[in-house]
Motif scaffolding. Structure first.
Motif, mmCIF file in Angstrom:
data_model
loop_
_atom_site.group_PDB
_atom_site.id
_atom_site.type_symbol
_atom_site.label_atom_id
_atom_site.label_comp_id
_atom_site.label_asym_id
_atom_site.label_seq_id
_atom_site.Cartn_x
_atom_site.Cartn_y
_atom_site.Cartn_z
ATOM 1 N N PHE A 1 47.952 -30.013 0.935
ATOM 2 C CA PHE A 1 48.289 -29.272 2.276
ATOM 3 C C PHE A 1 47.591 -27.846 2.486
ATOM 4 C CE2 PHE A 1 51.958 -32.094 1.813
ATOM 5 C CZ PHE A 1 51.719 -32.799 2.799
ATOM 6 N N ALA A 2 46.999 -26.962 1.461
ATOM 7 C CA ALA A 2 46.615 -25.802 1.659
ATOM 8 C C ALA A 2 45.076 -25.947 1.844
ATOM 9 C CB ALA A 2 47.038 -24.796 0.661
ATOM 10 N N GLY A 3 44.661 -26.801 1.047
ATOM 11 C CA GLY A 3 43.102 -27.056 0.739
ATOM 12 C C GLY A 3 42.824 -26.379 -0.512
ATOM 13 N N ALA A 4 41.400 -26.547 -0.848
ATOM 14 C CA ALA A 4 40.837 -25.827 -1.874
ATOM 15 C C ALA A 4 40.551 -24.334 -1.792
ATOM 16 C CB ALA A 4 39.780 -26.411 -2.552
ATOM 17 N N GLY A 5 40.264 -24.073 -0.512
ATOM 18 C CA GLY A 5 39.980 -22.423 -0.362
ATOM 19 C C GLY A 5 38.779 -22.090 -1.100
ATOM 20 N N ALA A 6 38.855 -20.901 -1.685
ATOM 21 C CA ALA A 6 38.036 -20.387 -2.502
ATOM 22 C C ALA A 6 37.451 -21.326 -3.686
ATOM 23 C CB ALA A 6 38.502 -18.803 -3.050
ATOM 24 N N PHE A 7 38.015 -22.019 -4.050
ATOM 25 C CA PHE A 7 37.552 -23.007 -5.271
ATOM 26 C C PHE A 7 36.778 -24.223 -4.610
ATOM 27 C CE2 PHE A 7 41.672 -21.172 -6.538
ATOM 28 C CZ PHE A 7 41.004 -20.265 -7.604
ATOM 29 N N ALA A 8 36.617 -24.261 -3.586
ATOM 30 C CA ALA A 8 36.052 -25.549 -3.014
ATOM 31 C C ALA A 8 34.519 -25.560 -3.373
ATOM 32 C CB ALA A 8 36.104 -25.410 -1.348
ATOM 33 N N LEU A 9 34.123 -26.613 -3.445
ATOM 34 C CA LEU A 9 32.481 -26.679 -3.955
ATOM 35 C C LEU A 9 31.602 -26.287 -2.786
ATOM 36 C CD1 LEU A 9 32.677 -29.949 -6.021
ATOM 37 C CD2 LEU A 9 32.611 -27.756 -6.825
ATOM 38 N N ASP A 10 32.091 -26.520 -1.608
ATOM 39 C CA ASP A 10 31.308 -26.022 -0.309
ATOM 40 C C ASP A 10 30.958 -24.688 -0.419
ATOM 41 O OD1 ASP A 10 31.233 -28.612 0.505
ATOM 42 O OD2 ASP A 10 32.952 -28.494 1.909
ATOM 43 N N ASN A 11 31.947 -23.841 -0.855
ATOM 44 C CA ASN A 11 31.362 -22.311 -0.902
ATOM 45 C C ASN A 11 30.561 -22.113 -2.000
ATOM 46 O OD1 ASN A 11 33.547 -21.955 0.806
ATOM 47 N ND2 ASN A 11 35.260 -21.437 -0.696
ATOM 48 N N ARG A 12 30.140 -22.858 -2.805
ATOM 49 C CA ARG A 12 29.260 -22.638 -3.852
ATOM 50 C C ARG A 12 27.678 -22.880 -3.591
ATOM 51 N NH1 ARG A 12 32.528 -19.627 -6.300
ATOM 52 N NH2 ARG A 12 34.189 -20.490 -7.449
ATOM 53 N N ARG A 13 27.553 -23.738 -2.299
ATOM 54 C CA ARG A 13 26.212 -23.973 -1.993
ATOM 55 C C ARG A 13 25.504 -22.751 -1.382
ATOM 56 N NH1 ARG A 13 26.378 -28.749 2.128
ATOM 57 N NH2 ARG A 13 28.515 -27.771 2.667
#
Length: 50
Positions: free
Chosen positions: A36-48
């Motif tokens: 429900f909260a999503g990955a946030g800072a741990f999302a792979l999209d933030n690493r691109r």
């Protein structure tokens, strides 16, 4: 993890402290929170690098 708890730990006793189901219950709520909260800072999209 809820299914794992009810299949493996629940037949011994209902309460997690009595049936060694602490980790199964903890992971169940952690995964439910991430759904429900999503990955946030741990999302792979933030690493691109854009």
């Amino acid at each position: 993890m809820a299914i794992a708890y009810f299949m493996a730990h629940y037949p011994r006793d209902f309460f997690p402290i009595n049936n060694s189901g602490d980790s199964a219950i903890s992971f169940c709520f952690i995964f439910l929170y991430l759904v429900f909260a999503g990955a946030g800072a741990f999302a792979l999209d933030n690493r691109r690098n854009a």
